[in-house]
Motif scaffolding. Structure first.
Motif, PDB file in Angstrom:
ATOM      1  N   ARG A 175       0.813  -1.213   0.000  1.00 53.51           N
ATOM      2  CA  ARG A 175       0.000   0.000   0.000  1.00 53.51           C
ATOM      3  C   ARG A 175       0.853   1.273   0.000  1.00 53.51           C
ATOM      4  O   ARG A 175       0.348   2.364  -0.284  1.00 53.51           O
ATOM      5  CB  ARG A 175      -0.949  -0.001   1.192  1.00 53.51           C
ATOM      6  CG  ARG A 175      -2.113  -0.986   1.019  1.00 53.51           C
ATOM      7  CD  ARG A 175      -3.133  -0.801   2.125  1.00 53.51           C
ATOM      8  NE  ARG A 175      -2.600  -1.209   3.409  1.00 53.51           N
ATOM      9  CZ  ARG A 175      -2.599  -2.452   3.868  1.00 53.51           C
ATOM     10  NH1 ARG A 175      -3.128  -3.424   3.136  1.00 53.51           N
ATOM     11  NH2 ARG A 175      -2.088  -2.753   5.051  1.00 53.51           N
ATOM     12  N   SER A 179      -2.459   5.266  -3.697  1.00 57.98           N
ATOM     13  CA  SER A 179      -3.861   4.900  -3.894  1.00 57.98           C
ATOM     14  C   SER A 179      -4.059   3.911  -5.041  1.00 57.98           C
ATOM     15  O   SER A 179      -5.060   3.193  -5.082  1.00 57.98           O
ATOM     16  CB  SER A 179      -4.700   6.164  -4.156  1.00 57.98           C
ATOM     17  OG  SER A 179      -4.231   6.840  -5.312  1.00 57.98           O
ATOM     18  N   ARG A 180      -3.125   3.857  -5.963  1.00 59.44           N
ATOM     19  CA  ARG A 180      -3.216   2.925  -7.101  1.00 59.44           C
ATOM     20  C   ARG A 180      -2.292   1.720  -6.906  1.00 59.44           C
ATOM     21  O   ARG A 180      -1.771   1.173  -7.875  1.00 59.44           O
ATOM     22  CB  ARG A 180      -2.881   3.659  -8.394  1.00 59.44           C
ATOM     23  CG  ARG A 180      -3.874   4.762  -8.748  1.00 59.44           C
ATOM     24  CD  ARG A 180      -3.412   5.559  -9.973  1.00 59.44           C
ATOM     25  NE  ARG A 180      -3.184   4.700 -11.122  1.00 59.44           N
ATOM     26  CZ  ARG A 180      -4.127   4.298 -11.959  1.00 59.44           C
ATOM     27  NH1 ARG A 180      -5.382   4.690 -11.757  1.00 59.44           N
ATOM     28  NH2 ARG A 180      -3.845   3.531 -12.987  1.00 59.44           N
ATOM     29  N   TRP A 181      -2.109   1.316  -5.657  1.00 65.64           N
ATOM     30  CA  TRP A 181      -1.140   0.262  -5.376  1.00 65.64           C
ATOM     31  C   TRP A 181      -1.466  -1.050  -6.071  1.00 65.64           C
ATOM     32  O   TRP A 181      -0.560  -1.809  -6.429  1.00 65.64           O
ATOM     33  CB  TRP A 181      -1.001   0.052  -3.870  1.00 65.64           C
ATOM     34  CG  TRP A 181      -2.232  -0.435  -3.166  1.00 65.64           C
ATOM     35  CD1 TRP A 181      -3.229   0.340  -2.646  1.00 65.64           C
ATOM     36  CD2 TRP A 181      -2.592  -1.789  -2.879  1.00 65.64           C
ATOM     37  NE1 TRP A 181      -4.193  -0.451  -2.063  1.00 65.64           N
ATOM     38  CE2 TRP A 181      -3.835  -1.752  -2.179  1.00 65.64           C
ATOM     39  CE3 TRP A 181      -1.999  -3.022  -3.123  1.00 65.64           C
ATOM     40  CZ2 TRP A 181      -4.480  -2.909  -1.746  1.00 65.64           C
ATOM     41  CZ3 TRP A 181      -2.636  -4.181  -2.691  1.00 65.64           C
ATOM     42  CH2 TRP A 181      -3.853  -4.111  -2.016  1.00 65.64           C
ATOM     43  N   ARG A 182      -2.731  -1.333  -6.296  1.00 62.98           N
ATOM     44  CA  ARG A 182      -3.086  -2.590  -6.961  1.00 62.98           C
ATOM     45  C   ARG A 182      -2.608  -2.650  -8.414  1.00 62.98           C
ATOM     46  O   ARG A 182      -2.439  -3.735  -8.961  1.00 62.98           O
ATOM     47  CB  ARG A 182      -4.596  -2.820  -6.898  1.00 62.98           C
ATOM     48  CG  ARG A 182      -5.104  -3.167  -5.501  1.00 62.98           C
ATOM     49  CD  ARG A 182      -6.607  -3.325  -5.479  1.00 62.98           C
ATOM     50  NE  ARG A 182      -7.105  -3.627  -4.159  1.00 62.98           N
ATOM     51  CZ  ARG A 182      -7.300  -4.850  -3.685  1.00 62.98           C
ATOM     52  NH1 ARG A 182      -7.040  -5.891  -4.446  1.00 62.98           N
ATOM     53  NH2 ARG A 182      -7.753  -5.034  -2.463  1.00 62.98           N
ATOM     54  N   SER A 183      -2.412  -1.516  -9.012  1.00 65.01           N
ATOM     55  CA  SER A 183      -1.909  -1.487 -10.389  1.00 65.01           C
ATOM     56  C   SER A 183      -0.444  -1.064 -10.471  1.00 65.01           C
ATOM     57  O   SER A 183       0.231  -1.350 -11.463  1.00 65.01           O
ATOM     58  CB  SER A 183      -2.761  -0.535 -11.245  1.00 65.01           C
ATOM     59  OG  SER A 183      -2.751   0.775 -10.719  1.00 65.01           O
ATOM     60  N   GLU A 184       0.050  -0.406  -9.437  1.00 62.75           N
ATOM     61  CA  GLU A 184       1.420   0.100  -9.459  1.00 62.75           C
ATOM     62  C   GLU A 184       2.435  -0.869  -8.847  1.00 62.75           C
ATOM     63  O   GLU A 184       3.597  -0.890  -9.245  1.00 62.75           O
ATOM     64  CB  GLU A 184       1.500   1.436  -8.709  1.00 62.75           C
ATOM     65  CG  GLU A 184       0.636   2.554  -9.290  1.00 62.75           C
ATOM     66  CD  GLU A 184       1.163   3.060 -10.615  1.00 62.75           C
ATOM     67  OE1 GLU A 184       2.353   2.833 -10.901  1.00 62.75           O
ATOM     68  OE2 GLU A 184       0.383   3.679 -11.369  1.00 62.75           O
TER      69      GLU A 184
END
Length: 297
Positions: A175, A179-184
Motif C-alpha cells: 500500500r 492509492s493505485r497500489w493494486r496497479s502500481e
C-alpha cells in the motif's frame, strides 16, 4: 460507514457490532473480532451441487480452504458444504435471515453476539453425508498470515547483506505505492498477497523479498533488482526472515541468493562480505545491518 459513488452501494456497521467492540475495548484485555477461519464461495452451479451430493435446495456454501491456526483448520475440510451456522440456514450465496436486519451475509453471524473462543455448531455436507461439527471461533493473528497486514505499522525485521536488503512482504509495504497500489505494485508480490491461500504452507510461512540493493562494489551487476521474491539463501530454501537470520548466523553471512524470477543463484564474494558490510553501514548511515524483534507468540 462508506459509500461507493460508482456502484451506489453503501456499507454500514450495525450497532450491535459497535456496542460489542466498545464493551470489549473498555474491558481489557481486548479479545478482538471473532473470525470463522475459512475461505468460501457461493454454491449455485447445479452440476457442482449434484457432484457434492447437496440435496437441500438453494442452501449451502462451498469451503475452499481453512486458515492455519484457526478453529476451522481443526474441523473443516476443503469441499465441505456448509448448510447452517449457529443454528441459521445459509443459502447458496452465503446469506441468512437475521431477525434484526433481514438478509445479511453469514460472517455477521460470527461477529454478532460472539467473541473469540466461543464455539458454534455448523451443519456440513461431507462426502455426501450431512454431519455436525463444533467450530471454535478464532481471532485473526496477523503474524500467521502469509502476507501480514501490519496495520499497526510496527517496525519490520530486516537483514542487509552485501547491500541486499531483505525483509518479509506485508500489506502495508504494497500500500506504500499509493492509492493505485493494486496497479502500481510489483505483480508477483500482488499475486502472493491476493492469493495467499494458494501459497500458504503453514503458520510460520511468509514471503521473503529482496526489496532493493544498496549500490556497492560487491554487488555490481545486481543493483537493478528490486521487489524480488527470495526462494533460497546459501542454497537452502527459505520461508521468511527468520530463516535468513538463521542461515546468516550459521554460515557467517549470505553469499548466495536465489530469486523466483531468475532461478539462478546471485553470488557475492564471501571473502569480501564482511568488509563490504562495514563499508555499507558507514556509507548509508545504517547503525545496524539487521533488525530482529522477539518472535511472535
Amino acid at each position: 460507514m462508506s459509500y461507493d459513488q460508482n456502484t451506489r452501494v453503501g456499507e454500514l456497521l450495525p450497532y450491535p457490532i459497535l456496542a460489542q467492540f466498545l464493551d470489549d475495548a473498555c474491558n481489557p484485555p481486548y479479545k478482538g473480532v471473532p473470525v470463522a477461519g475459512f475461505k468460501w464461495k457461493p454454491l449455485v452451479n447445479p452440476a457442482t451441487r449434484a457432484f457434492l451430493s447437496v440435496s437441500a435446495p438453494n442452501r449451502g456454501i462451498l469451503v475452499l480452504s481453512t486458515i492455519p491456526g484457526t478453529g476451522a483448520d481443526a474441523v473443516l475440510l476443503p469441499e465441505d458444504v456448509i448448510l447452517a451456522l449457529d443454528g441459521k440456514a445459509i443459502d447458496d450465496m452465503g446469506y441468512y435471515d437475521d431477525p434484526d436486519f433481514g438478509r445479511l451475509m453469514f460472517p455477521h453471524l460470527v461477529r454478532k453476539n460472539h467473541s473469540p473462543g466461543d464455539t458454534v455448531p455448523v451443519d456440513v455436507v461431507r462426502n455426501g453425508v450431512v454431519t455436525n461439527v463444533s467450530l471454535k471461533l478464532s481471532t485473526q493473528n496477523d503474524h500467521f498470515s502469509l502476507v501480514p497486514e501490519n496495520i499497526e505499522r510496527n517496525p519490520v525485521d530486516f537483514l542487509v547483506e552485501g547491500g541486499f536488503v531483505m525483509r518479509e512482504l506485508a500489506g502495508d509495504y504494497l500500500r506504500a505505492y499509493g492509492s493505485r497500489w493494486r496497479s502500481e505494485a510489483n505483480t508477483r508480490l500482488l499475486d502472493f498477497y491476493l492469493s495467499q491461500s494458494a501459497y500458504q504452507e503453514g503458520t510460520n510461512s511468509h514471503v521473503l523479498i529482496l526489496s532493493q540493493v544498496l549500490p556497492d562494489p560487491i554487488n555490481v551487476g545486481y543493483q537493478h533488482f528490486r521487489d524480488e521474491i527470495v526462494t533460497h539463501l546459501n542454497r537452502e530454501p527459505v520461508t521468511g526472515i527468520s530463516d535468513a537470520f538463521r542461515i546468516a548466523d550459521r554460515d557467517g553471512g549470505i553469499s548466495r541468493v536465489r530469486l523466483k524470477s531468475v532461478h539462478l543463484d546471485i553470488v557475492l564474494d564471501k571473502a569480501e562480505l564482511e568488509e563490504a558490510n562495514r563499508r555499507l553501514s558507514t556509507a548509508y548511515g545504517i547503525p545496524s545491518l539487521r533488525r530482529r524483534a522477539a518472535p511472535a507468540k
